[in-house]
Enzyme design. Structure first.
Site, short mmCIF file in Angstrom:
data_model
loop_
_atom_site.label_atom_id
_atom_site.label_comp_id
_atom_site.label_asym_id
_atom_site.label_seq_id
_atom_site.Cartn_x
_atom_site.Cartn_y
_atom_site.Cartn_z
N TRP A 70 -1.10 42.87 -0.66
CA TRP A 70 -2.08 42.20 -1.52
C TRP A 70 -3.47 42.50 -0.97
CZ3 TRP A 70 -5.63 38.28 -0.14
CH2 TRP A 70 -6.50 37.95 -1.19
N ASP A 108 -5.86 29.04 -8.73
CA ASP A 108 -4.91 29.51 -7.70
C ASP A 108 -5.09 28.68 -6.43
OD1 ASP A 108 -3.07 31.17 -6.38
OD2 ASP A 108 -4.64 32.57 -5.75
N ASP A 120 3.05 36.16 -8.04
CA ASP A 120 2.62 34.91 -7.42
C ASP A 120 2.36 33.94 -8.56
OD1 ASP A 120 0.70 32.88 -6.47
OD2 ASP A 120 0.61 34.03 -4.61
N ASP A 148 -2.98 27.02 -4.51
CA ASP A 148 -1.97 27.06 -3.46
C ASP A 148 -1.56 25.69 -2.92
OD1 ASP A 148 -1.37 29.95 -3.13
OD2 ASP A 148 -3.51 30.07 -2.71
N HIS A 198 6.06 34.99 -5.06
CA HIS A 198 5.23 34.13 -4.23
C HIS A 198 5.18 32.80 -4.96
CE1 HIS A 198 2.74 36.73 -1.26
NE2 HIS A 198 4.02 36.69 -0.96
N LYS A 255 -3.14 40.07 -9.09
CA LYS A 255 -3.85 38.79 -9.12
C LYS A 255 -4.85 38.79 -10.26
CE LYS A 255 -6.33 35.66 -6.04
NZ LYS A 255 -6.52 35.26 -4.65
N ASP A 271 4.35 30.87 -1.05
CA ASP A 271 2.96 31.19 -0.69
C ASP A 271 2.05 30.06 -1.10
OD1 ASP A 271 0.60 32.34 0.03
OD2 ASP A 271 0.49 33.73 -1.66
N HIS A 320 -1.19 33.43 -9.91
CA HIS A 320 -2.02 34.59 -10.20
C HIS A 320 -2.09 35.00 -11.67
CE1 HIS A 320 -2.10 36.25 -5.82
NE2 HIS A 320 -2.40 34.98 -5.90
N GLU A 342 1.34 43.12 -4.96
CA GLU A 342 1.02 41.83 -5.58
C GLU A 342 -0.25 41.87 -6.41
OE1 GLU A 342 0.53 38.67 -2.72
OE2 GLU A 342 0.40 37.11 -4.26
C1 RNT Z 1 -3.69 35.72 -2.31
C2 RNT Z 1 -2.28 36.14 -2.34
C3 RNT Z 1 -1.68 36.49 -1.02
C4 RNT Z 1 -2.03 35.50 0.08
C5 RNT Z 1 -1.19 35.63 1.33
C6 RNT Z 1 -1.78 34.92 2.49
O1 RNT Z 1 -4.13 35.22 -3.50
O2 RNT Z 1 -1.51 35.19 -2.99
O3 RNT Z 1 -0.32 36.62 -1.15
O4 RNT Z 1 -1.94 34.19 -0.35
O5 RNT Z 1 -0.93 36.94 1.60
ZN ZN Z 2 0.59 35.44 -2.96
#
Ligand code: RNT
Ligand code: ZN
Length: 419
Positions: A185, A294, A259, A296, A286, A228, A326, A262, A226
């Site tokens: 990523w 996003d 993810d 998290d 993720h 986004k 994640d 994302h 990955e």
């Molecule tokens: C960032 C991505 C990525 C990170 C990690 C720490 O938006 O989701 O995967 O969160 O690699």
């Molecule tokens: Zn991620």
């Protein structure tokens, strides 16, 4: 107190009436690996430059005391969390979590030896490992571009980092006898409207051609890319967008990492699995929880988490979808974050394994959508909690709220006093 035997007896009878084998469901969940992100333990800081700032448009917010400050603390904390989580587990490492014994290793020179102690530790704790090259929190990512940088020196530096990451991941897989997923990523993108998106994407494409120019053994390493939508300060254009990586994964035979944070807020990853898997060999997940963006947040047992697990089970995708977590929350006890999120992922896998898929799919094929809906709704109030308790007990993991008391004790004894 209802005994586990009694709980199982009730559950077997209730699910059995629908043709579902509770014990088989537990086996299925237990054999599906879940990869837990090491970076929840220390707010994505790593040990490369502990005072360094987290960059790349991602952020861990909150100042809850007890963040792991070094390798020993992180391992100790994870070992503790690990005892609260049932199932088959892996730990996902980022390059910045290397064990260089105090030496400063440039990212383009990281090698298996810097992760040898992690392999030993993983073996001792019966864990698999995954890897992630780190393309953020570094002076050479400060202008916002890494693999898509127009400066050839900077770009090459990151290409070398990417190549090394694949060697390290392959080493993990070989040493531990369990395939390691290596996730790419990059934060590259523009805050404001660019007028040459194409150029950056051409450079990113070229960088992946170089990084993937040599083979690794699929039994040990599976690369993933990955995509986004946007990051903080990268709102107008992300070079590695969904379409970019869909093509990249297809071109190079890689996994696509989805993810859950994302995409546009009304899109769901659960719907994407069976679409992507028509064309790609596999997916890395993720699993996160986006709250309006996003963000998290810690993964909860919500409808989308269940839907993701159900789509994996319904599609027969257990071997093709690699589940990783994640999220990173620094506002509450970080060990509880690990436990809550990973336990929820396990719950979702078990919940999905208890679905009478064959029966439901038959109703759908017969166009009896009325019965399909009726069953899907009634399934929600089945005695799932009893099966979950039995599952935890099978792994000698605390059930109910017992795990929380253990976290509180560890907090009082270990993490609360950390400066
Ligand atoms: C960032 C991505 C990525 C990170 C990690 C720490 O938006 O989701 O995967 O969160 O690699
Ligand atoms: Zn991620």
């Amino acid at each position: 107190m209802i005994s586990t035997d009694k709980k199982l007896e009730i559950a077997r009878e209730a699910y059995g009436a629908l043709g579902v084998d509770v014990d088989r469901a537990m086996q299925l969940a237990a054999s599906t690996p879940v990869s837990i992100q090491c970076w929840q333990g220390d707010d994505v800081k790593g040990f490369e430059s502990p005072d360094g700032e987290l960059t790349g448009g991602i952020q861990s917010t909150g100042n809850y005391p007890g963040r792991a400050r070094n390798l020993e603390e992180l391992r100790k904390d994870f070992e503790f969390a690990n005892r609260l989580i049932p199932g088959r587990k892996k730990l996902s490492l980022h390059a910045i979590y290397l064990d260089a014994e105090g030496r400063k290793v440039p990212r383009n020179e990281i090698a298996p030896e810097h992760f040898a102690s992690w392999v030993e530790w993983a073996r001792a704790n019966s864990l698999g490992l995954d890897f992630n090259p780190t393309f953020f929190s570094h002076p050479l990512s400060a202008d916002g571009f890494t693999l898509s940088n127009e400066d050839e020196g900077i770009r090459k530096f990151w290409v070398e980092h990417g190549k090394q990451s694949r060697i390290i991941s392959e080493y993990f897989g070989k040493e531990l006898g369990m395939t390691s997923c290596n996730n790419f990523w990059v934060p590259d993108g523009f805050k404001d409207i660019p007028v040459n998106r194409a150029k950056k994407r051409e450079i990113l494409k070229k960088s992946y051609e170089e990084i993937f120019s040599f083979e690794t053994d699929d039994r040990y390493n599976l690369d993933a890319v990955e995509s986004k939508l946007f990051g903080m300060g990268v709102e107008s254009c992300t070079i590695g967008s969904h379409e970019f990586y869909m093509g990249c994964a297809r071109e190079h035979g890689k996994l696509l990492t989805l993810d859950t944070g994302h995409f546009h807020p009304t899109e769901v990853v659960s719907d994407k699995l069976s679409a992507v898997l028509q064309y790609l060999k596999g997916i890395m997940l993720h699993v996160s929880r986006p709250v309006r963006w996003d963000s998290d947040h810690v993964v909860i047992f919500d409808d989308e988490l269940k839907a993701i697990a159900q789509e994996i089970a319904r599609g027969g995708y257990r071997d093709r979808v690699h589940i990783g977590l994640d999220y990173f929350d620094g506002s509450i006890n970080r060990i509880a974050c690990w436990a809550i999120g990973a336990r929820n992922m396990e719950k979702a896998l078990l919940y999905a394994a208890l679905e009478p898929v064959g029966m439901l799919q038959k109703l759908e094929a017969e166009k009896d959508y009325t019965s399909r809906l009726a069953y899907l709704e009634d399934l929600k109030t089945m005695p799932f909690g009893f099966v979950w308790d039995a599952y935890c007990e099978r792994f000698s993991v605390p059930t109910g709220y017992e795990w929380l008391a253990e976290v509180k004790r560890y907090e009082a004894e270990v993490t609360a006093s950390r400066g």
